[in-house]
Motif scaffolding. Structure first.
Motif, short mmCIF file in Angstrom:
data_model
loop_
_atom_site.label_atom_id
_atom_site.label_comp_id
_atom_site.label_asym_id
_atom_site.label_seq_id
_atom_site.Cartn_x
_atom_site.Cartn_y
_atom_site.Cartn_z
N MET A 144 0.57 -1.22 -0.03
CA MET A 144 -0.20 0.07 -0.16
C MET A 144 1.01 1.14 0.08
SD MET A 144 -2.68 1.99 0.62
CE MET A 144 -3.93 0.79 0.63
N LYS A 145 0.78 2.22 -0.84
CA LYS A 145 1.43 3.20 -1.26
C LYS A 145 0.74 4.49 -0.54
CE LYS A 145 4.52 2.44 -5.04
NZ LYS A 145 5.59 2.13 -4.07
N THR A 146 1.42 5.43 0.25
CA THR A 146 0.73 6.61 0.78
C THR A 146 1.65 7.83 0.73
OG1 THR A 146 -0.22 7.45 2.84
CG2 THR A 146 1.58 6.11 3.18
N ARG A 147 0.90 9.19 0.61
CA ARG A 147 1.78 10.19 0.28
C ARG A 147 1.51 10.75 1.83
NH1 ARG A 147 -0.85 13.92 -3.94
NH2 ARG A 147 -2.74 13.36 -3.09
N GLN A 148 2.82 11.34 2.22
CA GLN A 148 2.88 12.00 3.59
C GLN A 148 3.71 13.41 3.39
OE1 GLN A 148 5.52 8.98 5.53
NE2 GLN A 148 3.70 7.91 6.43
N TRP A 149 3.38 14.09 4.30
CA TRP A 149 3.92 15.54 4.38
C TRP A 149 4.80 15.44 5.62
CZ3 TRP A 149 4.31 19.15 0.95
CH2 TRP A 149 3.28 19.38 -0.05
N LEU A 150 6.27 15.57 5.16
CA LEU A 150 7.30 15.51 6.17
C LEU A 150 7.94 16.92 6.64
CD1 LEU A 150 9.42 12.49 4.72
CD2 LEU A 150 7.29 12.46 6.08
N LEU A 151 8.26 17.02 7.92
CA LEU A 151 8.94 18.21 8.15
C LEU A 151 10.24 18.39 7.60
CD1 LEU A 151 8.70 20.82 10.13
CD2 LEU A 151 9.97 19.56 11.88
N ASN A 152 10.20 19.56 6.96
CA ASN A 152 11.72 19.73 6.20
C ASN A 152 12.51 20.78 6.65
OD1 ASN A 152 13.12 18.63 3.83
ND2 ASN A 152 12.72 20.66 2.68
N ASP A 153 12.04 21.96 7.55
CA ASP A 153 13.03 22.64 8.08
C ASP A 153 11.91 23.44 9.32
OD1 ASP A 153 14.80 24.62 8.71
OD2 ASP A 153 14.52 25.68 6.81
N HIS A 154 12.80 23.91 10.23
CA HIS A 154 11.89 24.38 11.59
C HIS A 154 11.91 25.95 11.23
CE1 HIS A 154 12.71 20.80 13.67
NE2 HIS A 154 13.92 20.88 13.74
N PRO A 155 10.51 26.38 11.07
CA PRO A 155 10.26 27.78 10.60
C PRO A 155 10.43 28.77 11.71
CG PRO A 155 8.20 26.72 10.94
CD PRO A 155 9.34 25.58 11.12
N ARG A 156 11.58 29.08 12.42
CA ARG A 156 11.85 29.73 13.48
C ARG A 156 12.14 31.12 13.05
NH1 ARG A 156 15.63 25.31 15.43
NH2 ARG A 156 14.33 23.88 16.56
N GLY A 157 11.35 32.12 13.69
CA GLY A 157 11.67 33.32 13.64
C GLY A 157 11.32 33.95 12.20
N ARG A 158 10.50 33.31 11.50
CA ARG A 158 10.07 33.71 10.10
C ARG A 158 8.72 33.22 9.78
NH1 ARG A 158 10.42 28.98 7.08
NH2 ARG A 158 11.86 27.66 7.64
N PRO A 159 7.98 33.68 8.89
CA PRO A 159 6.81 32.89 8.54
C PRO A 159 7.03 31.75 7.76
CG PRO A 159 6.70 35.19 7.58
CD PRO A 159 8.02 34.75 8.34
N LEU A 160 5.78 30.86 7.77
CA LEU A 160 5.85 29.51 7.18
C LEU A 160 6.05 29.78 5.69
CD1 LEU A 160 2.39 27.87 8.40
CD2 LEU A 160 5.05 26.97 8.69
N GLU A 161 7.27 28.81 5.13
CA GLU A 161 7.61 28.83 3.57
C GLU A 161 7.24 27.67 3.06
OE1 GLU A 161 11.62 29.91 3.68
OE2 GLU A 161 11.25 32.18 4.51
N ASP A 162 7.17 27.65 1.63
CA ASP A 162 6.95 26.44 0.93
C ASP A 162 7.74 25.24 1.33
OD1 ASP A 162 4.56 27.72 -0.13
OD2 ASP A 162 5.54 28.24 -2.00
N GLY A 163 8.88 25.57 1.32
CA GLY A 163 9.90 24.38 1.64
C GLY A 163 9.80 23.82 3.00
N ASP A 164 9.14 24.33 3.91
CA ASP A 164 9.10 23.92 5.23
C ASP A 164 8.90 22.47 5.28
OD1 ASP A 164 10.09 26.08 6.37
OD2 ASP A 164 8.36 27.13 6.70
N LEU A 165 7.91 21.90 4.44
CA LEU A 165 7.15 20.70 4.37
C LEU A 165 7.49 20.00 2.96
CD1 LEU A 165 4.01 21.73 6.18
CD2 LEU A 165 5.64 19.73 7.03
N ARG A 166 7.98 18.63 3.10
CA ARG A 166 8.08 18.28 1.60
C ARG A 166 7.07 16.76 1.56
NH1 ARG A 166 12.06 13.76 1.62
NH2 ARG A 166 12.84 13.95 3.96
N LEU A 167 6.78 16.84 0.25
CA LEU A 167 5.70 15.66 0.04
C LEU A 167 6.50 14.40 -0.40
CD1 LEU A 167 2.39 14.99 -0.23
CD2 LEU A 167 2.59 15.87 -2.18
N VAL A 168 6.24 13.02 0.19
CA VAL A 168 6.95 12.15 -0.25
C VAL A 168 5.90 11.05 -0.45
CG1 VAL A 168 9.14 12.43 0.98
CG2 VAL A 168 7.17 11.42 2.32
N THR A 169 6.33 9.86 -1.05
CA THR A 169 5.39 8.61 -1.03
C THR A 169 6.17 7.51 -0.48
OG1 THR A 169 4.35 9.55 -3.17
CG2 THR A 169 3.91 7.35 -2.55
#
Ligand code: NAP
Length: 332
Positions: free
Chosen positions: A1-26
């Motif tokens: 069974m394959k599943t997509r997941q969003w993984l933490l890619n960076d800690h967004p400290r001291g700044r707003p959320l950015e697109d690269g903070d999470l990455r989509l994997v299967t």
């Protein structure tokens, strides 16, 4: 069974959320082991605290490491079971994270009760409703005739706080961003007054709306709005610190209130809380909220976005006030 997941890619400290903070994997999941169920995520629920979890600013939850599945509440459905706790078709709620499918033994997850809509279980009957109830009744302790000011008033939590305070016999003033949200507060949620902080001069508007001062301040926002509310407290006031979403504009922890000394002049109390401390009482509180809903005394809004790939963008909506009530995402 394959599943997509969003993984933490960076800690967004001291700044707003950015697109690269999470990455989509299967990834590939194995078959359920004995005692395990295969759960399919149907809805995700969003909370500003998730950014704090990504930053690791607090110690009331376990730290998040780079590569962890993004933490979050969800409604999942049992789609297969190898002798697991619940039969196929059961809907469960809990902190199962941003994954389309997962294996779970069911411990720590609640069955969505018969007759409860899944969206409600993530909002008014979930942690949001519990937060409103516990912050108001256990920390604020309203008495009929009190004046209550709520910041973040049109949000998921704030809108419930105001309605519960009305039910408790209080006069309720809400602070929210924009004319549309303010109209909803007075026309639908039953607030006595609504103040649009984006239109400016909150301090003067609070003075006009609460000439006698506020007995309870319920703060979801922090920053300058908290300062303005502290300037209006009545003698013996209770200031409930629920959240501080304005800190995310500047990063780091929120600046301390410069108006705090009014707590001395007004013999007032300021107290923070973590709703999870009352987890044992959640079923009983849920029943009381259900009774109020059944009696037609509580309204709430759910803002449903769609598509698992849109989860990070959906989280960002909270920080620009795009959400109308509880922010949800349906995995169609
Ligand atoms: N203590 C606890 O145990 C606990 C538990 C759960 C939640 N919380 C806290 O409760 C608060 C509300 O959470 P929620 O899930 O109900 O979110 P929400 O209020 O539905 O959504 C966040 C709202 O915050 C407002 N906002 C965003 N940036 C702002 C800023 N710079 N200044 C003023 N307002 C701003 C926006 O409304 P406007 O359009 O009106 O600006 C936005 O819609 C959060 O701070 C959350 O962390 C605390």
């Amino acid at each position: 069974m394959k599943t997509r997941q969003w993984l933490l890619n960076d800690h967004p400290r001291g700044r707003p959320l950015e697109d690269g903070d999470l990455r989509l994997v299967t990834v590939t999941l194995p078959d359920p082991a004995p005692g395990q169920m295969l759960l399919r995520t149907r809805w995700l629920g969003f909370d500003p605290a998730q950014k704090g979890w990504m930053e690791n600013v607090s110690d009331y939850v376990a730290p998040m490491a780079i590569g962890d599945v993004m933490r979050g509440t969800a409604i999942t459905e049992v789609v297969a079971s190898n002798g697991g706790l619940h039969p196929v078709g059961t809907l469960l709620s809990g902190l199962t994270g941003w994954t389309e499918y997962l294996l779970h033994d069911g411990q720590g997850l609640d069955v969505v009760p018969e007759g409860v809509a899944p969206g409600a279980m993530l909002s008014i009957l979930g942690l949001t409703g519990m937060t409103a109830w516990c912050g108001l009744f256990k920390v604020g302790k309203p008495v009929a005739g009190d004046t209550v000011i709520v910041s973040g008033a049109a949000g998921a939590t704030g809108s419930v706080v105001g309605q519960l305070a009305k039910i408790a016999g209080c006069t309720v003033i809400g602070i929210a961003g924009g004319a549309e949200k303010c109209a909803w507060l007075t026309e639908v949620a039953g607030y006595d007054h609504a103040i649009d902080y984006k239109a400016g001069n909150v301090r003067d508007q609070l003075k006009a709306a609460a000439p006698r001062g506020a007995d309870i301040v319920y703060d979801n926002v922090g920053g300058p709005i908290l300062d303005d509310m502290l300037g209006r407290i009545a003698t013996g006031a209770r200031v409930v610190v629920c959240g501080g979403i304005s800190r995310y504009e500047t990063g780091g922890l929120p600046a301390g209130p410069s108006n705090y000394f009014n707590l001395v002049f007004r013999r007032a109390r300021m107290e923070g809380f973590i709703v999870l401390d009352w987890a044992d009482e959640f079923p009983a509180i849920r029943n009381r909220l259900r009774a109020l809903i059944d009696a037609g005394r509580l309204s709430w809004q759910e803002d449903v976005q769609h598509g698992f790939e849109n989860a990070p963008a959906t989280l960002q909506r909270l920080f620009v006030g795009a959400n109308r009530g509880k922010q949800l995402l349906a995995l169609d």
